[in-house]
Design a protein around this motif. Structure first.
Motif, PDB file in Angstrom:
ATOM      1  N   ALA A 187     -54.455 102.356 -92.759  1.00 15.22           N
ATOM      2  CA  ALA A 187     -53.999 103.044 -91.549  1.00 15.22           C
ATOM      3  C   ALA A 187     -52.634 102.545 -91.082  1.00 15.22           C
ATOM      4  CB  ALA A 187     -55.024 102.855 -90.430  1.00 15.22           C
ATOM      5  N   TRP A 188     -52.175 101.433 -91.656  1.00 15.13           N
ATOM      6  CA  TRP A 188     -50.887 100.855 -91.265  1.00 15.13           C
ATOM      7  C   TRP A 188     -49.757 101.723 -91.795  1.00 15.13           C
ATOM      8  CZ3 TRP A 188     -48.215  96.337 -94.182  1.00 15.13           C
ATOM      9  CH2 TRP A 188     -47.074  95.918 -93.482  1.00 15.13           C
ATOM     10  N   ARG A 189     -48.937 102.209 -90.899  1.00 13.23           N
ATOM     11  CA  ARG A 189     -47.744 102.982 -91.254  1.00 13.23           C
ATOM     12  C   ARG A 189     -46.537 102.171 -90.810  1.00 13.23           C
ATOM     13  NH1 ARG A 189     -51.056 104.960 -93.847  1.00 13.23           N
ATOM     14  NH2 ARG A 189     -51.717 107.141 -93.997  1.00 13.23           N
ATOM     15  N   ASP A 204     -59.810 100.848 -97.412  1.00  8.90           N
ATOM     16  CA  ASP A 204     -58.917 100.919 -96.256  1.00  8.90           C
ATOM     17  C   ASP A 204     -58.587  99.564 -95.638  1.00  8.90           C
ATOM     18  OD1 ASP A 204     -59.141 103.623 -96.668  1.00  8.90           O
ATOM     19  OD2 ASP A 204     -60.589 103.958 -95.060  1.00  8.90           O
TER      20      ASP A 204
END
Length: 311
Positions: free
Chosen positions: A12-14, A101
């Motif tokens: 989920a890290w952008r 994830d």
């Protein structure tokens, strides 16, 4: 200084430009270069998060300044701390895993530790993994065919439990739970993929795990004998992710000792970290490399799912 269980949601890290370049400055140059070689952004993020977890642990728990930490790898690829440390920390053990994830870390002051995380995915949704057998199996188009390819990895008793689950998705979920357990043990004792996985058999308990709760009921048999000196923690981070932590006495694998569960009565839950948590104690070890951001931006996030008719 007790047990540590951390998880970072790397998928989920952008990362923004400044985050990625800062993170790259916080790892050793050879690790930065290795991470830069990953084809997919998903894998680069997971690997970088794993290194940051280790350095955060050592800086905060062993009080070694971040920029003085030297990490090396064993012949089997397991990271270890190469610094000279006080004798009171000489038995400190840590291990990381990243799949699906999350990147996860487990650490213990006195015990051998191995950790593995597995995300339950349909075979045709996850075709690239860490070893040839997984790549071959995940290339299959159905769960029964996937199980057929993987048949030699589990015992008949374990397959009996897997196949007794109510539907194919529950069977696949139990398969990944067993796999995480086996991998956690192999990582704790430091052996590679040549180990015969049928030598180890797990009696899983309970069959259903609640999200966020830590369980220690599962037992392991090695070559048919119950291994009382090994404890296995199991956690579901969410509906799709199983984490297994193997805990054993420092004296090593294959020797008989008392139950390790009495050494640490706590059942530590995983703490979910943010990027800010990961780098809070960071001190850069290398200058900024702006080209590293361009390299990251050129990567596709993950493999494109192939239509089964295209094969």
């Amino acid at each position: 200084m007790g047990s540590v269980r951390w998880a970072f949601p790397c998928a989920a890290w952008r990362p923004r430009r400044e985050e990625w370049l800062l993170a790259a400055r916080l790892v050793q140059p050879e690790e930065k270069d290795r991470i830069g070689q990953f084809v997919f952004a998903r894998d680069a993020k997971a690997a970088l998060a794993g290194r940051l977890l280790i350095r955060k642990l050592i800086a905060e728990k062993l009080c070694i300044p971040w920029n003085e930490i030297t990490l090396q790898r064993t012949s089997k690829g397991k990271p270890f701390l190469a610094n000279n440390i006080f004798s009171i920390y000489s038995n400190y053990n840590f291990n990381v895993s990243h799949q699906g994830d999350y990147a996860v870390l487990a650490a213990e002051p006195e015990l051998q530790v191995g950790i593995d995380i597995m995300k339950t995915n349909l075979p045709d949704q996850f075709k690239m993994n860490c070893c040839v057998i997984w790549e071959k199996a995940y290339g299959s188009s159905s769960i029964p065919n996937f199980f057929r390819i993987m048949k030699r990895q589990f015992t008949e008793t374990e397959w009996g439990i897997i196949n007794s689950m109510g539907n194919e998705w529950m069977q696949l979920d139990m398969f990944h739970r067993y796999w995480a357990l086996k991998e956690s043990f192999l990582k704790a004792i430091g052996v590679g993929i040549g180990f015969n996985l049928q030598r180890i058999e797990f009696n899983v308990s309970p069959l259903q795990l609640e999200i966020g709760k830590v369980y220690k009921e599962t037992k392991m048999l090695l070559d048919g004998d119950k291994e009382e000196e090994w404890t296995f923690e199991e956690t579901r981070l969410d509906d799709h992710h199983h984490v297994a932590v193997a805990l054993g006495k420092q004296e090593g694998f294959g020797q008989k000792h008392s139950d390790v569960s009495s050494m640490d009565p706590d059942q530590p839950q995983f703490t979910l970290l943010t990027f800010e948590d990961l780098v809070a104690s960071g001190i850069p070890v290398a200058p900024e490399d702006s080209a590293y951001w361009d390299n990251f931006c050129s990567k596709q996030e993950s493999p494109v799912k192939q239509n089964s008719h295209s094969r």
